[in-house]
Design an enzyme around this catalytic site. Structure first.
Site, PDB file in Angstrom:
ATOM      1  N   LYS A  74      51.187  42.577  25.795  1.00  0.00           N
ATOM      2  CA  LYS A  74      52.042  42.826  26.961  1.00  0.00           C
ATOM      3  C   LYS A  74      53.381  42.116  26.771  1.00  0.00           C
ATOM      4  CE  LYS A  74      51.711  42.453  32.064  1.00  0.00           C
ATOM      5  NZ  LYS A  74      50.832  41.985  33.180  1.00  0.00           N
ATOM      6  N   SER A 149      49.721  45.542  36.645  1.00  0.00           N
ATOM      7  CA  SER A 149      50.974  45.633  35.942  1.00  0.00           C
ATOM      8  C   SER A 149      50.827  45.772  34.430  1.00  0.00           C
ATOM      9  CB  SER A 149      51.809  44.390  36.237  1.00  0.00           C
ATOM     10  OG  SER A 149      51.167  43.236  35.730  1.00  0.00           O
ATOM     11  N   SER A 173      46.027  42.579  37.640  1.00  0.00           N
ATOM     12  CA  SER A 173      46.776  43.374  36.651  1.00  0.00           C
ATOM     13  C   SER A 173      46.112  43.615  35.311  1.00  0.00           C
ATOM     14  CB  SER A 173      48.138  42.738  36.402  1.00  0.00           C
ATOM     15  OG  SER A 173      48.991  43.065  37.466  1.00  0.00           O
TER      16      SER A 173
HETATM   17  N1  GLN Z   1      49.593  44.244  41.867  1.00  0.00           N
HETATM   18  C1  GLN Z   1      49.694  42.846  42.148  1.00  0.00           C
HETATM   19  C2  GLN Z   1      51.118  42.464  42.372  1.00  0.00           C
HETATM   20  O1  GLN Z   1      51.931  43.331  42.365  1.00  0.00           O
HETATM   21  C3  GLN Z   1      49.087  42.062  41.036  1.00  0.00           C
HETATM   22  C4  GLN Z   1      49.974  41.960  39.870  1.00  0.00           C
HETATM   23  C5  GLN Z   1      49.406  41.125  38.782  1.00  0.00           C
HETATM   24  O2  GLN Z   1      48.218  40.837  38.738  1.00  0.00           O
HETATM   25  N2  GLN Z   1      50.295  40.701  37.908  1.00  0.00           N
HETATM   26  O3  GLN Z   1      51.456  41.344  42.578  1.00  0.00           O
END
Ligand code: GLN
Length: 493
Positions: A74, A149, A173
């Site tokens: 990532k 994400s 995410s």
């Molecule tokens: N979808 C969640 C957010 O937008 C979690 C994102 C994540 O785990 N990085 O914060």
């Protein structure tokens, strides 16, 4: 003849170690597939094909535990000499002078980096539509999101562009994109994996973990990530109390499994998701596990607490991007307008929303009402999990309330987007480990099953996930479909 794309990473590593597959050939095959990516999964790939035998980051594949099997990373992990953007314009042009511990340890164990994957900007999002460099598409249906994400890391694996990948999980995410793409995603216990060199979003939540085709591959990556123990460069990292085992369980005899009422029967959960969830509970029983309903009081307030706490931490962490030290620098006359213009031009709308929310929640006069109260909810949720683990060994829920949704469907409605984290956020608030495994399909789209355990119970979680995976026999066919294109034939016995 076997197509390398058909192999799990563990199997590919075995073939390399046995001298039946060359690590160089494996790397080139994936390098070629990743270069032909049409789903937006990658943000950066190396020029040409560095042979995994070259350079210190490649290890010695033939005897390294991970066998030279390339890894998609990532774009939130700093890698020395490699552009690292966290999918934000504000970091365009930034080339880190050092490498994240996670990437370094995996490379040293024989998983050289294949490329950097697309993501939601600064890991804020649940659909991968918040990337400054365009969305990622789900290989199961390219009109749908892969989840976020870590969407690029999930799609790279689901489409057969990479054998395995790492992502980060702050509120879901790793688990949510794994669920939406039919993969295994493990969020380790907070502190299990070093955060050094991982660009910070919400530091008290962020964890690195694997996204893989199966549970064994996830265990292999997790073992390599943690094997050298505590990282002195991350004060919150900690030694695991026991070594990571490769999962072998085929039964769940004697295992007490708690079904969280609030997180599995809620109205927000789609009927198709509930069906797959119930069918998976029957499998748990068939394998000898005892299923009982439990309550996790306050878990339904997890989202509200998370969306105060994570933006609060983000607003502090993102203060460093001011045009002076990293990446983008806007044209301007004086220092204040340099800050303002750089941040105005560099951050996307979701990141700005989080910074404003977080700054507000931390502001004098409101701190107690928002941040303080959200922290108390966090403590209550952690206590509820602790009480649940007095009665059961593992806690299960669906991973995501819905299957992959359409691109654009939720972009105008942040609250609808935030709902995607409904089932994953409570575990993150409590700092606990959780895995998502593919459990079936609804209308052809993959549905994930989430298993959470007490802190540092990864071996137990991986074991149960392994037994269930074998019983479910999920077919991740897009990798096979995608492989119809550029096939890389290699000799296999
Ligand atoms: N979808 C969640 C957010 O937008 C979690 C994102 C994540 O785990 N990085 O914060």
């Amino acid at each position: 003849m076997t197509d390398v794309v058909e192999l799990t990473a563990a199997r590919a590593a075995e073939l390399v170690r046995a001298g039946e597959l060359s690590a160089e050939e494996l790397f080139s095959a994936y390098r070629e597939r990743a270069a032909a990516d049409e789903l937006g999964a990658f943000l950066w790939l190396p020029e040409g094909s560095p042979a995994p035998g070259d350079g210190d980051s490649a290890g010695r594949p033939a005897d390294a535990p991970l066998g030279g099997v390339p890894l998609a990373v990532k774009d939130i992990f700093c890698v020395e000499g490699t552009p690292t953007t966290a999918a934000s314009r504000i970091l365009e042009g930034y080339v880190p002078p050092y490498t994240a511990t996670a990437v370094e340890r995996l490379a040293a164990a024989g998983a050289p980096m294949l490329g950097k994957t697309n993501m939601d900007e600064f890991a804020m999002g649940s659909s991968n539509e918040n990337s400054a460099f365009g969305p990622v598409r789900n290989p199961w249906d390219s009109e749908r999101v892969p989840g976020g994400s870590s969407g690029g890391s999930a799609v790279a694996v689901a489409a057969g562009l990479a054998p395995w990948s790492i992502g980060t999980d702050t509120g879901g995410s790793i688990r949510q994109p794994a669920a939406l793409c039919g993969l295994v995603g493990l969020k380790p216990t907070y502190g299990a994996v070093s955060r050094y060199g991982m660009i910070a979003f919400a530091s008290s939540f962020d964890q690195c973990g694997p996204i893989t085709r199966d549970v064994t591959d996830a265990a292999l990556l997790f073992r390599a990530l943690t094997r050298d123990g505590r990282d002195p460069c991350d004060a919150t990292s900690i030694d695991l109390p026991e070594p990571v085992e490769l999962p072998a369980a085929e039964r769940l005899d004697g295992l007490r499994v708690g079904v969280v009422r609030e997180l599995s029967e809620a109205e927000a959960i789609e009927p198709g998701v509930k069906d797959v969830f119930r069918a998976t509970l029957s499998r748990v029983e068939e394998l000898g596990g005892a299923v009982e309903e439990i309550s996790l009081p306050h878990s339904e307030h997890g989202l509200s607490a998370y969306y105060v706490l994570a933006p609060a931490e983000a607003s502090a962490n993102l203060a460093r991007y001011d045009g002076v030290r990293f990446g983008l620098r806007a044209e301007s006359g004086d220092l204040l307008s340099l800050y303002e213009r750089t941040r105005g031009e560099g951050f996307g709308p979701e990141v700005k929303r989080r910074i404003m929310l977080g700054t507000y929640a931390l502001s004098s006069g409101y701190y107690e009402a928002y941040y303080g109260r959200a922290q108390r909810v966090r403590t209550k949720i952690a206590e509820a999990f602790a009480a649940a683990f007095e009665r059961v060994d593992l806690v299960v829920t669906p991973t995501s309330p819905s299957a992959a949704f359409r691109l654009g469907e939720r972009t105008d409605d942040p609250l609808a987007m935030y709902m995607a984290d409904y089932c994953t956020v409570p575990t993150s608030l409590a700092g606990l480990p959780a895995i998502s495994i593919p459990a079936g399909r609804s209308d052809g789209l993959p549905i994930g099953f989430q298993i959470t355990g007490p802190a540092f119970s990864e071996n137990r979680i991986l074991g149960a996930a392994h037994a269930l995976e074998r019983a479910i026999g999920f077919d991740s066919s897009p990798a096979r479909r995608a492989s119809e294109g550029a096939r890389a034939e290699v000799a296999a016995p």
